[in-house]
Write an enzyme that holds these catalytic residues in place. Structure first.
Site, PDB file in Angstrom:
ATOM      1  N   CYS A   1      69.893 -52.847  37.161  1.00 43.53           N
ATOM      2  CA  CYS A   1      70.401 -53.524  35.967  1.00 43.53           C
ATOM      3  C   CYS A   1      71.796 -54.078  36.224  1.00 43.53           C
ATOM      4  O   CYS A   1      72.703 -53.328  36.574  1.00 43.53           O
ATOM      5  CB  CYS A   1      70.443 -52.545  34.795  1.00 43.53           C
TER       6      CYS A   1
ATOM      7  N   ASN B   1      64.609 -51.248  36.191  1.00 37.34           N
ATOM      8  CA  ASN B   1      63.229 -51.125  35.748  1.00 37.34           C
ATOM      9  C   ASN B   1      62.704 -49.703  35.893  1.00 37.34           C
ATOM     10  O   ASN B   1      63.096 -48.969  36.803  1.00 37.34           O
ATOM     11  CB  ASN B   1      62.338 -52.059  36.576  1.00 37.34           C
TER      12      ASN B   1
END
Length: 333
Positions: free
Chosen positions: A251, A260
């Protein structure tokens, strides 16, 4: 127009559908460019594990995302493999046309629930994006009526630019998109801000508003709540979950954190609960080696590959034998 390849259905429909997004969401989040040869090998390994839906890339200009320069070739390779749905992300009408020409089975269009994110990400307002979606649906209807159009509603659970995203606005936008003709709408925790209570509530509200057009849960593990949020979505009827092998795609809003949900951990959770995914966990874990060969040095995440699978963990595929011993890799973060 290239007709999408018809793929035979797998022998049994799993209780949940795990949609692998690593080749798109994962690769476009890292700086390295995986070679086409390695992408093909990775996709082959994912298919061999029993995954039955995959997002293989984005149809965007190569100057913007060099990682996706070979996306049409990758689509053609993936659609030649039987028994799964091959989808691609398309941000606009031009991308949708190219994806349909390449033969995708499904289009996914990103639309932001946050107005600030929409303007920053695609330089369009939310209502302008609804108009774009309407154009894509019209193109699909005219040229490839069997291809579903899915919306991935990003920042549905919060936005780093505007902060909280009112749930009423998410429900309103979902209604606008259904009216535009889409087949399903998934909710994405783009910034890793969701919590289980929020996931249950928002999916429940969206389902009450648009019914069975409520689609997948795309949830992140940025703050350690990825699997908990997936379970919360399962509790309120979600049956399709996006995930990325090795958690590929950290991220950008939390450097050093996994982004994820890890496909391997998600499959293990459901299978341990007795919920069939149709995925062979041993082959899925083995696919990490193919991924590592294509992206040497890229961090991979996952608790299950590190800890191993407990002795006696069942193979829940129809007719599959009980597993014995442990499935383990030598991965370390």
């Amino acid at each position: 127009m290239h007709e999408p390849t018809e793929s035979p259905a797998p022998p049994a429909t799993p209780a949940v559908l795990i949609s692998e997004v690593g080749p798109r969401d994962g690769l476009q989040s890292v700086s390295a460019v995986m070679s086409t040869r390695h992408k093909r090998a990775w996709i082959d390994a994912l298919h061999a594990s029993g995954l039955r839906e995959i997002e293989v890339g984005s149809f965007v200009p190569a100057r913007m995302l060099p990682q996706m320069a070979d996306v049409a070739e990758i689509v053609r390779h993936a659609t030649a493999l039987p028994g799964w749905t091959v989808m691609a992300l398309v941000p606009n009408l031009r991308g949708a046309l190219a994806a349909l020409e390449a033969g995708v089975h499904k289009l996914t269009v990103p639309v932001s629930a946050s107005e600030a994110h929409s303007l920053a990400n695609v330089r369009r307002s939310r209502i302008d994006m609804v108009a774009v979606v309407r154009e894509i649906v019209a193109l699909r209807d005219a040229t490839a009526p069997g291809v579903p159009v899915e919306i991935g509603m990003s920042t549905a659970f919060g936005c780093t630019l505007q902060g909280a995203v009112p749930e009423d606005e998410v429900v309103w936008l979902a209604g606008q998109l259904v009216a535009a003709g889409v087949d399903e709408i998934g909710l994405s925790d783009t910034t890793g801000m969701a919590n289980p209570a929020q996931v249950r509530r928002l999916f429940g509200r969206v389902r009450a508003a648009i019914g069975d057009k409520t689609g997948s849960a795309h949830l992140h593990n940025t703050r350690g709540l990825g699997l908990a949020n997936c379970l919360a979505a399962w509790d309120v009827g979600v049956r399709t979950f996006d995930a990325s092998l090795g958690g590929l795609g950290g991220c950008p809003y939390a450097p050093g954190a996994s982004g994820n949900v890890v496909t391997e951990d998600l499959v293990f959770m459901f299978e341990a609960m007795g919920v069939d995914t149709g995925v062979d966990l041993a082959r899925l874990i083995a696919a990490r080696e193919t991924l590592r060969a294509g992206l040497p040095g890229e961090p991979l995440y996952g608790m299950v590959p590190d800890a191993g699978v407990p002795a006696g963990f069942p193979d829940r595929r129809p007719g599959g034998p009980e597993r014995s011993g442990q499935i383990r890799t030598d991965d370390r973060h």
